[in-house]
Design a protein around this motif. Structure first.
Motif, PDB file in Angstrom:
ATOM      1  N   LEU A 118       0.825  -1.210   0.000  1.00 51.18           N
ATOM      2  CA  LEU A 118       0.000   0.000   0.000  1.00 51.18           C
ATOM      3  C   LEU A 118       0.859   1.260   0.000  1.00 51.18           C
ATOM      4  CD1 LEU A 118      -2.843  -1.029   2.490  1.00 51.18           C
ATOM      5  CD2 LEU A 118      -2.950  -0.889  -0.004  1.00 51.18           C
ATOM      6  N   ALA A 119       1.951   1.242   0.759  1.00 50.77           N
ATOM      7  CA  ALA A 119       2.824   2.410   0.795  1.00 50.77           C
ATOM      8  C   ALA A 119       3.462   2.671  -0.573  1.00 50.77           C
ATOM      9  CB  ALA A 119       3.904   2.205   1.857  1.00 50.77           C
ATOM     10  N   GLY A 120       3.935   1.602  -1.239  1.00 55.06           N
ATOM     11  CA  GLY A 120       4.554   1.785  -2.550  1.00 55.06           C
ATOM     12  C   GLY A 120       3.574   2.260  -3.596  1.00 55.06           C
ATOM     13  N   VAL A 121       2.377   1.673  -3.613  1.00 54.39           N
ATOM     14  CA  VAL A 121       1.365   2.089  -4.587  1.00 54.39           C
ATOM     15  C   VAL A 121       0.919   3.519  -4.323  1.00 54.39           C
ATOM     16  CG1 VAL A 121      -0.985   1.642  -5.378  1.00 54.39           C
ATOM     17  CG2 VAL A 121       0.587  -0.263  -5.026  1.00 54.39           C
ATOM     18  N   ALA A 122       0.765   3.884  -3.056  1.00 53.71           N
ATOM     19  CA  ALA A 122       0.367   5.254  -2.732  1.00 53.71           C
ATOM     20  C   ALA A 122       1.416   6.257  -3.196  1.00 53.71           C
ATOM     21  CB  ALA A 122       0.135   5.371  -1.227  1.00 53.71           C
ATOM     22  N   LEU A 123       2.676   5.873  -3.094  1.00 51.55           N
ATOM     23  CA  LEU A 123       3.747   6.786  -3.523  1.00 51.55           C
ATOM     24  C   LEU A 123       3.664   7.065  -5.026  1.00 51.55           C
ATOM     25  CD1 LEU A 123       6.406   8.298  -2.891  1.00 51.55           C
ATOM     26  CD2 LEU A 123       7.606   6.148  -3.383  1.00 51.55           C
ATOM     27  N   VAL A 124       3.607   6.023  -5.831  1.00 46.34           N
ATOM     28  CA  VAL A 124       3.617   6.225  -7.286  1.00 46.34           C
ATOM     29  C   VAL A 124       2.305   6.860  -7.761  1.00 46.34           C
ATOM     30  CG1 VAL A 124       5.287   4.387  -7.675  1.00 46.34           C
ATOM     31  CG2 VAL A 124       2.851   3.838  -7.673  1.00 46.34           C
ATOM     32  N   LEU A 125       1.200   6.474  -7.177  1.00 48.54           N
ATOM     33  CA  LEU A 125      -0.060   7.068  -7.594  1.00 48.54           C
ATOM     34  C   LEU A 125      -0.148   8.536  -7.189  1.00 48.54           C
ATOM     35  CD1 LEU A 125      -2.694   4.250  -6.915  1.00 48.54           C
ATOM     36  CD2 LEU A 125      -1.507   4.844  -9.038  1.00 48.54           C
ATOM     37  N   PHE A 151       2.363  10.686  -7.080  1.00 48.50           N
ATOM     38  CA  PHE A 151       3.127  11.455  -8.067  1.00 48.50           C
ATOM     39  C   PHE A 151       2.400  11.483  -9.414  1.00 48.50           C
ATOM     40  CE2 PHE A 151       6.886  10.657  -5.294  1.00 48.50           C
ATOM     41  CZ  PHE A 151       7.263  11.988  -5.142  1.00 48.50           C
ATOM     42  N   ALA A 152       1.737  10.371  -9.768  1.00 53.19           N
ATOM     43  CA  ALA A 152       0.995  10.357 -11.033  1.00 53.19           C
ATOM     44  C   ALA A 152      -0.138  11.376 -11.015  1.00 53.19           C
ATOM     45  CB  ALA A 152       0.454   8.954 -11.292  1.00 53.19           C
ATOM     46  N   LEU A 153      -0.871  11.434  -9.920  1.00 59.84           N
ATOM     47  CA  LEU A 153      -1.942  12.412  -9.814  1.00 59.84           C
ATOM     48  C   LEU A 153      -1.413  13.847  -9.825  1.00 59.84           C
ATOM     49  CD1 LEU A 153      -4.320  10.761  -7.176  1.00 59.84           C
ATOM     50  CD2 LEU A 153      -4.757  11.104  -9.628  1.00 59.84           C
ATOM     51  N   LEU A 154      -0.296  14.055  -9.150  1.00 62.10           N
ATOM     52  CA  LEU A 154       0.291  15.394  -9.145  1.00 62.10           C
ATOM     53  C   LEU A 154       0.723  15.802 -10.548  1.00 62.10           C
ATOM     54  CD1 LEU A 154       1.264  17.837  -7.508  1.00 62.10           C
ATOM     55  CD2 LEU A 154       3.422  16.605  -7.116  1.00 62.10           C
ATOM     56  N   LEU A 155       1.335  14.859 -11.266  1.00 63.24           N
ATOM     57  CA  LEU A 155       1.757  15.162 -12.632  1.00 63.24           C
ATOM     58  C   LEU A 155       0.553  15.454 -13.523  1.00 63.24           C
ATOM     59  CD1 LEU A 155       4.150  15.320 -14.590  1.00 63.24           C
ATOM     60  CD2 LEU A 155       3.877  12.862 -15.000  1.00 63.24           C
ATOM     61  N   PRO A 167      -7.833  11.188 -15.025  1.00 66.76           N
ATOM     62  CA  PRO A 167      -6.552  10.752 -14.452  1.00 66.76           C
ATOM     63  C   PRO A 167      -6.282   9.258 -14.602  1.00 66.76           C
ATOM     64  CG  PRO A 167      -8.176  11.005 -12.705  1.00 66.76           C
ATOM     65  CD  PRO A 167      -8.851  11.421 -13.974  1.00 66.76           C
ATOM     66  N   VAL A 168      -7.222   8.496 -15.159  1.00 65.55           N
ATOM     67  CA  VAL A 168      -7.040   7.052 -15.206  1.00 65.55           C
ATOM     68  C   VAL A 168      -5.795   6.649 -15.985  1.00 65.55           C
ATOM     69  CG1 VAL A 168      -8.053   4.869 -15.953  1.00 65.55           C
ATOM     70  CG2 VAL A 168      -9.491   6.617 -14.891  1.00 65.55           C
ATOM     71  N   PRO A 169      -5.531   7.196 -17.177  1.00 66.77           N
ATOM     72  CA  PRO A 169      -4.306   6.800 -17.888  1.00 66.77           C
ATOM     73  C   PRO A 169      -3.039   7.102 -17.088  1.00 66.77           C
ATOM     74  CG  PRO A 169      -5.807   7.910 -19.380  1.00 66.77           C
ATOM     75  CD  PRO A 169      -6.358   8.095 -18.001  1.00 66.77           C
ATOM     76  N   MET A 170      -3.049   8.239 -16.374  1.00 65.77           N
ATOM     77  CA  MET A 170      -1.882   8.589 -15.577  1.00 65.77           C
ATOM     78  C   MET A 170      -1.723   7.621 -14.394  1.00 65.77           C
ATOM     79  SD  MET A 170       0.450  10.901 -15.975  1.00 65.77           S
ATOM     80  CE  MET A 170      -0.343  12.276 -16.791  1.00 65.77           C
ATOM     81  N   LEU A 171      -2.842   7.210 -13.823  1.00 67.68           N
ATOM     82  CA  LEU A 171      -2.768   6.256 -12.710  1.00 67.68           C
ATOM     83  C   LEU A 171      -2.277   4.895 -13.188  1.00 67.68           C
ATOM     84  CD1 LEU A 171      -6.064   7.126 -10.765  1.00 67.68           C
ATOM     85  CD2 LEU A 171      -3.721   7.778 -10.199  1.00 67.68           C
ATOM     86  N   SER A 187       6.513  23.606 -20.544  1.00 63.89           N
ATOM     87  CA  SER A 187       5.488  23.837 -19.523  1.00 63.89           C
ATOM     88  C   SER A 187       5.972  23.373 -18.159  1.00 63.89           C
ATOM     89  CB  SER A 187       4.198  23.098 -19.897  1.00 63.89           C
ATOM     90  OG  SER A 187       4.423  21.697 -19.888  1.00 63.89           O
ATOM     91  N   MET A 188       5.235  23.832 -17.137  1.00 65.97           N
ATOM     92  CA  MET A 188       5.607  23.444 -15.778  1.00 65.97           C
ATOM     93  C   MET A 188       5.399  21.957 -15.547  1.00 65.97           C
ATOM     94  SD  MET A 188       4.188  24.929 -12.136  1.00 65.97           S
ATOM     95  CE  MET A 188       2.547  24.258 -12.404  1.00 65.97           C
ATOM     96  N   GLY A 189       4.324  21.419 -16.095  1.00 66.59           N
ATOM     97  CA  GLY A 189       4.058  20.001 -15.926  1.00 66.59           C
ATOM     98  C   GLY A 189       5.121  19.147 -16.592  1.00 66.59           C
ATOM     99  N   GLY A 190       5.538  19.544 -17.792  1.00 64.33           N
ATOM    100  CA  GLY A 190       6.580  18.792 -18.476  1.00 64.33           C
ATOM    101  C   GLY A 190       7.911  18.874 -17.738  1.00 64.33           C
ATOM    102  N   GLY A 191       8.217  20.058 -17.209  1.00 65.94           N
ATOM    103  CA  GLY A 191       9.458  20.195 -16.443  1.00 65.94           C
ATOM    104  C   GLY A 191       9.427  19.342 -15.181  1.00 65.94           C
ATOM    105  N   PHE A 192       8.247  19.297 -14.531  1.00 68.73           N
ATOM    106  CA  PHE A 192       8.129  18.456 -13.331  1.00 68.73           C
ATOM    107  C   PHE A 192       8.309  16.982 -13.685  1.00 68.73           C
ATOM    108  CE2 PHE A 192       5.472  15.859 -10.511  1.00 68.73           C
ATOM    109  CZ  PHE A 192       6.066  16.155  -9.288  1.00 68.73           C
ATOM    110  N   GLY A 193       7.774  16.566 -14.813  1.00 71.07           N
ATOM    111  CA  GLY A 193       7.921  15.176 -15.227  1.00 71.07           C
ATOM    112  C   GLY A 193       9.381  14.821 -15.502  1.00 71.07           C
ATOM    113  N   LEU A 194      10.116  15.707 -16.156  1.00 72.37           N
ATOM    114  CA  LEU A 194      11.529  15.442 -16.422  1.00 72.37           C
ATOM    115  C   LEU A 194      12.338  15.399 -15.123  1.00 72.37           C
ATOM    116  CD1 LEU A 194      12.262  17.608 -19.616  1.00 72.37           C
ATOM    117  CD2 LEU A 194      12.182  15.109 -19.432  1.00 72.37           C
TER     118      LEU A 194
END
Length: 581
Positions: free
Chosen positions: A54-61, A63-67, A78-82, A245-252
């Motif tokens: 649960l901790a690992g999945v919560a971490l990646v999800l 960041f995915a939601l934030l991105l 947000p489903v594709p990002m999740l 963009s800010m989102g792209g910079g955050f992703g990189l």
């Protein structure tokens, strides 16, 4: 306070000499092999495995939601990002994932490292297993449950076909290794079983090898960060071009962070001299062959010189320093040079194997395309082992030894310290503490007896008169029972049941009452006086002797009462003789 008539017992249940009970020795924790206890251990381990998932999945999800939230051009929900986050979670378990028509075989080791840290710490949380069987059951249960849960999570949450079904097996293997390492690091029954199954110099060599691998990895990280820091403007320009963009910079930025350990392990190849590869390019301090790089900002620090790089040659000091650290570590724990060299051999093999495994896990590529191969070659392990054997061995062979202490007593000849931590400190022996206390008490009693002897002698010479009514019951009994046989054991301790008031300490010194009788009796023969006292014991008026509780503390009576007792006893002896005539 322990009474003298209680025999002292050791852990084995045998009476110890001296007649004084010692403190209990530390007890060994017993395996909980009862079915109910084992079920509890297995249930707790399964619960912890689910918590790590649960901790690992919560971490990646997260960041995915934030991105997704900061990228307005992403479109849709947000489903594709999740699903992409679950795919990244599966990639962290050392499997290649499919993204569109391509595949990514480079695992994000930062996420892997966080998962390993959580799995290694599970044994210290909640209900901890007790004993070897419980610890092994907990480790195995955690691995199995975690592997099954990861496989189900990736099958349900990731994009169809993106994560292979073998992710469950690799996840279980990671959990097994992490759980075992965490259990060994906590000083438990499993650690005791492992270290007791091998000579201590082998155990020390294993630890020194891990230390070498850690120093080499730290050196590679420093080299990578230094190279990237020198090329920050180029990295910023590339990032602006790829993701304005800010989102792209955050992703990189997020991509660079999760692959930071991979870059550090690639730099390990550079500081060891063998270099690393990115596609067709090869980069080494002895000369590089530059090639086209992936458009990732963190790779702009790759060297582009085709000749020897003298600053790069300075990086060769990293494995040298690591080997010296191993030599110092072993020199402080092993005294004999030959044994120390054997430990250096084990350290070199351990360090080389760990370095080999890490650089292989950090490698991979992007297929199909020109970057199917990335990372340092497997020869890194051999170079690290060679440096450890040569440099570390030279240091260990010439370093001054240290005095043999704990290790030699535990069967490791020449070991000055077995390095197991605080649990190896030698606890003070309870026998020594009790004997020291007895010796101090005997010294105080002897001093008091000597003072009383001097005072009694002076009073006896002066023939001081005293009232017989001032006699205590202990003094009257001493006159009547002085000749009763006092059974003294082999250690000189008088049995309490056989001795009336003639207290004999552990050194065989007679108490102050007996000394007083001997000093005060100048005119009467001791044997005759004693016989007379025994025969006339019935003539003593009980009213003349006040009832006084006789106890072990009577020897602590004030010195002035002892001075009066001498004259009282002298007068009583004369009265007893007169009555018998």
């Amino acid at each position: 306070m322990v009474r003298q008539d209680q025999p002292r017992t050791n852990v084995g249940g045998f009476a110890a000499p001296g007649g004084v009970m010692t403190a209990d020795r530390p007890t060994v924790r017993v395996d909980r092999t009862r079915p109910a206890a084992m079920v509890t251990v297995i249930g707790a381990a399964a619960t912890r495995a689910a918590g790590v998932l649960l901790a690992g999945v919560a971490l990646v999800l997260g960041f995915a939601l934030l991105l997704w939230a900061i990228t307005p051009t992403s479109g849709g929900g947000p489903v594709p990002m999740l699903r992409g986050g679950i795919t990244a979670f599966g990639a962290a378990h050392l499997v290649g994932v499919h993204i569109g028509d391509g595949s990514l075989t480079v695992s994000p080791l930062l996420i892997t490292g966080l998962i390993v840290a959580l799995l290694a710490s599970t044994g210290s949380r909640g209900r901890r297993p007790t004993g070897l069987a419980g610890e092994l059951a907990a480790v195995v249960t955690t691995a199995v449950v975690y592997g099954v849960l990861v496989a189900l999570t990736c099958a349900i949450g990731a994009a169809p076909g993106s994560v292979p079904h073998t992710v469950g097996l690799t996840a279980a293997a990671i959990a097994l290794v992490a759980g075992t390492a965490g259990t060994l690091a906590r000083g438990t029954a499993l650690k005791a079983a492992v270290r007791d199954s091998m000579p201590l110099w082998v155990w020390q060599g294993l630890r020194a090898g891990l230390l070498v691998a850690a120093v080499v990895f730290a050196g590679g990280m420093v080299a990578f960060v230094a190279s990237l820091g020198l090329n920050v403007p180029s990295a910023a320009t590339l990032a602006d071009t790829l993701a304005p963009s800010m989102g792209g910079g955050f992703g990189l930025t997020l991509l660079g962070i999760v692959y930071l350990p991979n870059a550090g392990l690639a730099a390990v190849g550079y500081v060891t001299g063998v270099g690393f590869e990115i596609g067709a390019g090869h980069y080494s301090p002895f000369g590089s062959t530059p090639a086209e790089l992936p458009p990732i900002p963190m790779l702009v620090g790759a060297p582009d010189n085709t000749a020897i790089s003298y600053p790069g040659l300075a990086g060769l000091l990293v494995p040298v320093i690591a080997a010296v650290v191993a030599g110092i570590y072993l020199s402080r724990r092993i005294d004999h040079r030959v044994t120390r060299l054997f430990a250096v051999g084990v350290a070199g093999m351990t360090a080389g194997l760990v370095a080999l495994v890490l650089v292989r896990l950090a490698g991979g590529g992007i297929a199909p395309g020109p970057w199917e191969v990335m990372g340092a070659p497997a020869t890194v392990g051999g170079i690290v082992a060679l440096f450890t054997w040569v440099v570390g061995g030279a240091w260990a062979a010439t370093a001054k030894g240290v005095p043999v202490a704990v290790g030699a007593s535990r069967g490791g000849e020449g070991l000055a310290d077995d390095g197991f931590g605080a649990d190896d400190e030698v606890a003070p022996d309870a026998d020594t503490e009790v004997d020291t206390a007895d010796a101090d008490a005997d010294t105080e009693i002897d001093t008091a007896d000597a003072d009383a002897d001097a005072d009694v002698s002076a009073d006896a010479d002066g023939e001081t008169e005293a009232d017989p009514d001032d006699m205590t019951e202990a003094e009257a009994e001493a006159e009547a029972d002085d000749v009763i046989d006092a059974e003294v054991d082999a250690d000189g301790v008088t049995e309490a049941d056989d001795v009336t008031d003639a207290d004999v300490d552990a050194d065989g010194v007679t108490d102050s009452d007996d000394v007083t009788d001997a000093d005060a009796d100048h005119a009467t023969d001791a044997d005759d006086a004693t016989d007379a006292e025994i025969e006339g014991a019935t003539d003593v008026d009980p009213d003349d002797v006040p009832a006084t509780d006789v106890s072990a503390e009577s020897e602590d009576a004030p010195a002035e009462s002892v001075e009066q007792n001498a004259a009282v006893e002298n007068a009583d002896i004369e009265d007893a003789e007169a009555d018998n005539r």
